[in-house]
Design an enzyme around this catalytic site. Structure first.
Site: not given
Length: 284
Positions: A35, A37, A40, A150-152, A179, A189
């Site tokens: 999924a 975005h 990624h 990713g930092q998220k 992002v 996602s």
């Protein structure tokens, strides 16, 4: 545009990675659940810049979902994911079946200790054991030189780095920035689950974090004040249920009373039925 080489078996994937390394190339790995975005894809672009060869995994990992969570409805579209990865120069995709990753009788899991038991771990007690186990599997199946996260998913990055250090795994963990959508919402996602109204309400998370960033930039260093700032903004949005706000020493799950160096402000909330997380980093 040709699609990446699609790999589904462990031996073939390991041989692909080792073959590139025997040829003197560095290999980057992007572990994903699909999924895909722009978040990624930003990791894939970073791997493309850093490495000679790039492989992504696309695997919705059942062991990191609790029985009440969204494993069955998690979005899946391997063909679309492969096209998106091809567009940013990914060479190969490892997309195994569940039975390949977890054959009958598989019983081993990885407990990363205290860093996995707070915040996300408190809300989702089995989650990080599932994450650590599948990431360790991916690191042995596709033994890349660098792996990109990713930092998220901040706590996930802490868990993965702890596991890599504790198990002496020969991979460099690279963390890419979060992002965001134009209005500030962190890409996820799970944003696809939000109704149009919920999507507007969800921006409260990033607005709360941005408000705390501004307060920090103005000189505030008390963690309690920064937490309260985020809480006030998020709870002012109707239909948003705050679950936690945390102020953490960067790279750890430690909660200082006063910030004396780089830190991460993290938040989790439910918007309708969808649980979202976000964070921002602040400098000293």
């Amino acid at each position: 545009m040709s699609l990446p080489l699609l790999l589904a078996e462990i031996d073939a994937t390991r041989e692909w990675v080792r073959g590139r390394q025997r040829a003197g190339e560095t290999v980057g790995l992007i572990p994903t659940m699909g999924a895909l975005h722009e978040g990624h894809l930003s990791l894939a672009k970073a791997a493309r810049r850093d490495c000679d060869a790039v492989i992504a995994s696309v695997f919705v990992n059942p062991t990191q979902f609790a029985p009440s969570e969204d494993f069955n409805r998690y979005p899946r579209d391997l063909n679309q994911d492969a096209q998106r990865l091809a567009a940013v120069g990914v060479d190969a995709v490892f997309a195994p079946a569940v039975e390949t990753m977890y054959p009958p009788g598989a019983a081993t899991s990885i407990d990363v200790g205290p860093v996995a038991r707070l915040f996300e771990g408190a809300s989702r007690p089995t989650h990080f054991a599932g994450v650590a186990t599948v990431v360790a599997k991916l690191f042995t199946i596709a033994p890349a030189d660098r792996a990109y996260f990713g930092q998220k998913d901040y706590q996930q990055t802490v868990v993965v780095r702890r596991m890599v250090a504790d198990l002496n795994l020969p991979v460099e963990v690279v963390i890419g920035p979060t992002v965001r959508e134009p209005d500030g919402l962190a890409m996820s996602s799970r944003n696809a689950y939000l109704s149009p109204d919920e999507r507007q309400r969800a921006v409260a998370l990033s607005r709360g974090l941005q408000a705390a960033q501004r307060l920090h930039a103005a000189g505030e260093r008390r963690a309690s004040t920064l937490r309260e700032c985020v809480k006030n903004v998020v709870e002012a949005a109707s239909g948003v249920e705050l679950q936690y706000v945390a102020v953490l020493r960067d790279g750890t799950m430690d909660e200082p009373e006063v910030i004396e160096g780089p830190a991460v402000i993290a938040v989790a909330a439910k918007v309708g039925a969808t649980r979202l997380i976000d964070n921002v980093r602040v400098e000293s």
